[in-house]
Design a protein around this motif. Structure first.
Motif, PDB file in Angstrom:
ATOM      1  N   MET A 140       1.190  -1.353   0.407  1.00 55.99           N
ATOM      2  CA  MET A 140      -0.213   0.301   0.308  1.00 55.99           C
ATOM      3  C   MET A 140       1.084   1.206  -0.004  1.00 55.99           C
ATOM      4  O   MET A 140       1.982   1.660   0.602  1.00 55.99           O
ATOM      5  N   PRO A 141       0.351   2.449  -0.622  1.00 52.48           N
ATOM      6  CA  PRO A 141       1.698   3.400  -0.773  1.00 52.48           C
ATOM      7  C   PRO A 141       1.646   4.414   0.238  1.00 52.48           C
ATOM      8  O   PRO A 141      -0.114   4.233   1.042  1.00 52.48           O
ATOM      9  N   PRO A 142       2.786   4.869   0.300  1.00 56.05           N
ATOM     10  CA  PRO A 142       2.037   6.154   2.187  1.00 56.05           C
ATOM     11  C   PRO A 142       1.205   7.070   1.567  1.00 56.05           C
ATOM     12  O   PRO A 142       0.954   7.278   1.048  1.00 56.05           O
ATOM     13  N   PHE A 143       0.362   7.058   2.523  1.00 53.03           N
ATOM     14  CA  PHE A 143      -0.823   8.467   2.597  1.00 53.03           C
ATOM     15  C   PHE A 143       0.421   9.634   3.249  1.00 53.03           C
ATOM     16  O   PHE A 143       0.773   9.344   4.344  1.00 53.03           O
ATOM     17  N   ARG A 144      -0.439  10.240   2.337  1.00 52.18           N
ATOM     18  CA  ARG A 144      -0.146  11.727   3.118  1.00 52.18           C
ATOM     19  C   ARG A 144      -0.890  12.944   3.231  1.00 52.18           C
ATOM     20  O   ARG A 144      -1.721  12.877   2.416  1.00 52.18           O
ATOM     21  N   TYR A 145      -0.959  13.185   4.335  1.00 51.36           N
ATOM     22  CA  TYR A 145      -2.625  13.562   5.167  1.00 51.36           C
ATOM     23  C   TYR A 145      -2.939  14.939   4.553  1.00 51.36           C
ATOM     24  O   TYR A 145      -1.957  16.116   3.933  1.00 51.36           O
ATOM     25  N   PRO A 146      -3.663  15.145   3.839  1.00 52.39           N
ATOM     26  CA  PRO A 146      -4.374  16.707   2.881  1.00 52.39           C
ATOM     27  C   PRO A 146      -4.443  18.017   3.612  1.00 52.39           C
ATOM     28  O   PRO A 146      -5.175  17.909   4.474  1.00 52.39           O
ATOM     29  N   LYS A 147      -3.416  18.605   3.274  1.00 54.61           N
ATOM     30  CA  LYS A 147      -4.339  19.836   4.435  1.00 54.61           C
ATOM     31  C   LYS A 147      -4.650  21.050   3.482  1.00 54.61           C
ATOM     32  O   LYS A 147      -3.595  21.419   2.027  1.00 54.61           O
ATOM     33  N   ILE A 148      -5.552  21.608   3.601  1.00 52.40           N
ATOM     34  CA  ILE A 148      -5.999  22.329   3.048  1.00 52.40           C
ATOM     35  C   ILE A 148      -5.771  23.837   2.521  1.00 52.40           C
ATOM     36  O   ILE A 148      -5.751  24.291   4.107  1.00 52.40           O
ATOM     37  N   ASN A 149      -5.371  24.720   1.764  1.00 54.67           N
ATOM     38  CA  ASN A 149      -5.027  25.610   2.027  1.00 54.67           C
ATOM     39  C   ASN A 149      -6.051  27.038   2.299  1.00 54.67           C
ATOM     40  O   ASN A 149      -6.786  27.570   1.253  1.00 54.67           O
ATOM     41  N   LEU A 150      -6.097  27.582   3.354  1.00 62.30           N
ATOM     42  CA  LEU A 150      -7.514  28.249   3.450  1.00 62.30           C
ATOM     43  C   LEU A 150      -7.692  29.770   2.522  1.00 62.30           C
ATOM     44  O   LEU A 150      -8.675  29.634   2.044  1.00 62.30           O
ATOM     45  N   LYS A 151      -6.190  30.286   2.544  1.00 61.68           N
ATOM     46  CA  LYS A 151      -6.024  31.241   2.121  1.00 61.68           C
ATOM     47  C   LYS A 151      -6.300  30.973   0.447  1.00 61.68           C
ATOM     48  O   LYS A 151      -7.035  32.378  -0.370  1.00 61.68           O
ATOM     49  N   LEU A 152      -6.526  30.544  -0.043  1.00 65.92           N
ATOM     50  CA  LEU A 152      -5.743  30.265  -1.623  1.00 65.92           C
ATOM     51  C   LEU A 152      -7.148  29.416  -1.875  1.00 65.92           C
ATOM     52  O   LEU A 152      -7.917  29.780  -3.070  1.00 65.92           O
ATOM     53  N   THR A 153      -7.855  29.195  -0.744  1.00 67.93           N
ATOM     54  CA  THR A 153      -9.207  28.444  -1.202  1.00 67.93           C
ATOM     55  C   THR A 153     -10.534  29.333  -1.232  1.00 67.93           C
ATOM     56  O   THR A 153     -11.575  29.184  -1.991  1.00 67.93           O
ATOM     57  N   GLY A 154     -10.394  29.989   0.034  1.00 72.54           N
ATOM     58  CA  GLY A 154     -10.926  31.255  -0.706  1.00 72.54           C
ATOM     59  C   GLY A 154     -10.641  32.358  -1.306  1.00 72.54           C
ATOM     60  O   GLY A 154     -11.953  32.713  -2.104  1.00 72.54           O
ATOM     61  N   GLN A 155      -9.597  32.600  -1.953  1.00 73.98           N
ATOM     62  CA  GLN A 155      -9.702  33.135  -2.967  1.00 73.98           C
ATOM     63  C   GLN A 155      -9.838  32.579  -4.041  1.00 73.98           C
ATOM     64  O   GLN A 155     -10.593  33.329  -5.360  1.00 73.98           O
ATOM     65  N   ARG A 156      -9.812  31.012  -4.369  1.00 67.66           N
ATOM     66  CA  ARG A 156     -10.447  30.004  -5.989  1.00 67.66           C
ATOM     67  C   ARG A 156     -11.510  30.237  -5.758  1.00 67.66           C
ATOM     68  O   ARG A 156     -12.326  30.736  -6.703  1.00 67.66           O
ATOM     69  N   LEU A 157     -12.771  31.079  -4.801  1.00 71.21           N
ATOM     70  CA  LEU A 157     -14.173  30.175  -4.570  1.00 71.21           C
ATOM     71  C   LEU A 157     -14.528  31.862  -4.486  1.00 71.21           C
ATOM     72  O   LEU A 157     -15.391  31.421  -5.369  1.00 71.21           O
ATOM     73  N   LYS A 158     -13.751  32.916  -4.391  1.00 68.64           N
ATOM     74  CA  LYS A 158     -14.407  34.359  -4.699  1.00 68.64           C
ATOM     75  C   LYS A 158     -13.810  34.236  -6.272  1.00 68.64           C
ATOM     76  O   LYS A 158     -15.201  34.841  -6.951  1.00 68.64           O
ATOM     77  N   GLU A 159     -12.816  34.153  -6.886  1.00 68.04           N
ATOM     78  CA  GLU A 159     -12.456  34.294  -7.855  1.00 68.04           C
ATOM     79  C   GLU A 159     -13.365  33.960  -8.270  1.00 68.04           C
ATOM     80  O   GLU A 159     -14.079  34.131 -10.173  1.00 68.04           O
ATOM     81  N   GLU A 160     -13.839  32.377  -8.855  1.00 68.98           N
ATOM     82  CA  GLU A 160     -14.637  31.415  -9.370  1.00 68.98           C
ATOM     83  C   GLU A 160     -15.890  32.427  -9.267  1.00 68.98           C
ATOM     84  O   GLU A 160     -17.012  32.354 -10.197  1.00 68.98           O
ATOM     85  N   CYS A 161     -16.735  32.430  -8.172  1.00 66.59           N
ATOM     86  CA  CYS A 161     -17.441  33.363  -7.783  1.00 66.59           C
ATOM     87  C   CYS A 161     -17.672  34.815  -9.575  1.00 66.59           C
ATOM     88  O   CYS A 161     -18.643  34.952  -9.812  1.00 66.59           O
ATOM     89  N   GLN A 162     -16.766  35.295  -9.068  1.00 63.03           N
ATOM     90  CA  GLN A 162     -16.694  36.973  -9.570  1.00 63.03           C
ATOM     91  C   GLN A 162     -16.547  36.165 -11.024  1.00 63.03           C
ATOM     92  O   GLN A 162     -17.368  37.534 -12.006  1.00 63.03           O
ATOM     93  N   ARG A 163     -16.193  35.073 -11.320  1.00 65.81           N
ATOM     94  CA  ARG A 163     -15.974  34.778 -12.789  1.00 65.81           C
ATOM     95  C   ARG A 163     -16.996  34.816 -13.249  1.00 65.81           C
ATOM     96  O   ARG A 163     -17.397  34.765 -14.556  1.00 65.81           O
ATOM     97  N   GLN A 164     -18.188  33.582 -12.500  1.00 65.13           N
ATOM     98  CA  GLN A 164     -19.053  33.421 -13.109  1.00 65.13           C
ATOM     99  C   GLN A 164     -20.303  34.508 -12.372  1.00 65.13           C
ATOM    100  O   GLN A 164     -22.034  34.551 -12.809  1.00 65.13           O
ATOM    101  N   ASN A 165     -19.729  35.417 -12.420  1.00 64.77           N
ATOM    102  CA  ASN A 165     -21.162  36.814 -11.783  1.00 64.77           C
ATOM    103  C   ASN A 165     -21.798  36.362 -10.972  1.00 64.77           C
ATOM    104  O   ASN A 165     -23.112  36.705 -10.931  1.00 64.77           O
ATOM    105  N   TYR A 166     -21.232  35.650  -9.819  1.00 63.58           N
ATOM    106  CA  TYR A 166     -22.256  35.996  -8.740  1.00 63.58           C
ATOM    107  C   TYR A 166     -21.958  36.584  -7.981  1.00 63.58           C
ATOM    108  O   TYR A 166     -20.833  36.836  -7.371  1.00 63.58           O
ATOM    109  N   THR A 167     -22.752  37.688  -6.526  1.00 63.02           N
ATOM    110  CA  THR A 167     -22.269  38.322  -5.982  1.00 63.02           C
ATOM    111  C   THR A 167     -22.234  37.598  -4.318  1.00 63.02           C
ATOM    112  O   THR A 167     -22.944  36.178  -4.710  1.00 63.02           O
ATOM    113  N   VAL A 168     -21.788  37.968  -3.650  1.00 62.78           N
ATOM    114  CA  VAL A 168     -21.638  37.604  -1.632  1.00 62.78           C
ATOM    115  C   VAL A 168     -23.731  37.764  -1.767  1.00 62.78           C
ATOM    116  O   VAL A 168     -23.963  36.179  -1.611  1.00 62.78           O
ATOM    117  N   LYS A 169     -23.949  38.683  -1.985  1.00 61.58           N
ATOM    118  CA  LYS A 169     -25.677  38.406  -1.772  1.00 61.58           C
ATOM    119  C   LYS A 169     -26.116  37.654  -2.813  1.00 61.58           C
ATOM    120  O   LYS A 169     -27.346  36.676  -2.046  1.00 61.58           O
TER     121      LYS A 169
END
Length: 123
Positions: free
Chosen positions: A1-30
């Motif tokens: 079995m290959p060794p497992f590396r626990y994935p750690k989420i990058n909060l800042k870049l994940t938030g940035q990606r969510l924001k950019e994708e919402c903006q790209r698709q013209n979704y406002t926060v509202k």
């Protein structure tokens, strides 16, 4: 079995990606607030700034709204920062296209790479 590396989420870049994708698709926060039936928009601003993550239910709903998988919305700590790849590009449209291409390419690479293979950055 290959060794497992626990994935750690990058909060800042994940938030940035969510924001950019919402903006790209013209979704406002509202819009997101109403679609997810969230009482106050502060939670969404906290996601976008990387202070917190959406609950699993909200992340799943966001993925459906944005037409992306949850994996496409989350940035892992091991994922190289794409900003370096597009820093020399002047056009915002071209930057967005390059970032989208990069994220797609990285997702494909993760599917076929061995668990011990580290993504390589360009210098």
């Amino acid at each position: 079995m290959p060794p497992f590396r626990y994935p750690k989420i990058n909060l800042k870049l994940t938030g940035q990606r969510l924001k950019e994708e919402c903006q790209r698709q013209n979704y406002t926060v509202k819009d997101i607030q109403e679609l997810l039936q969230i009482g106050a928009c502060q939670s969404i601003y906290a996601w976008f700034s990387g202070r917190s993550l959406p609950t699993l239910d909200n992340m799943y709903a966001l993925s459906r709204i944005l037409g992306k998988t949850i994996d496409e919305l989350i940035v892992c700590q091991d994922e190289p920062e794409p900003a370096v790849l597009v820093s020399c590009v002047d056009s915002d449209d071209l930057k967005q296209r390059l970032l989208a291409y990069y994220h797609c390419l990285f997702q494909q690479m993760k599917r076929f790479a061995s668990p011990t293979l580290e993504p390589i950055g360009l210098s």
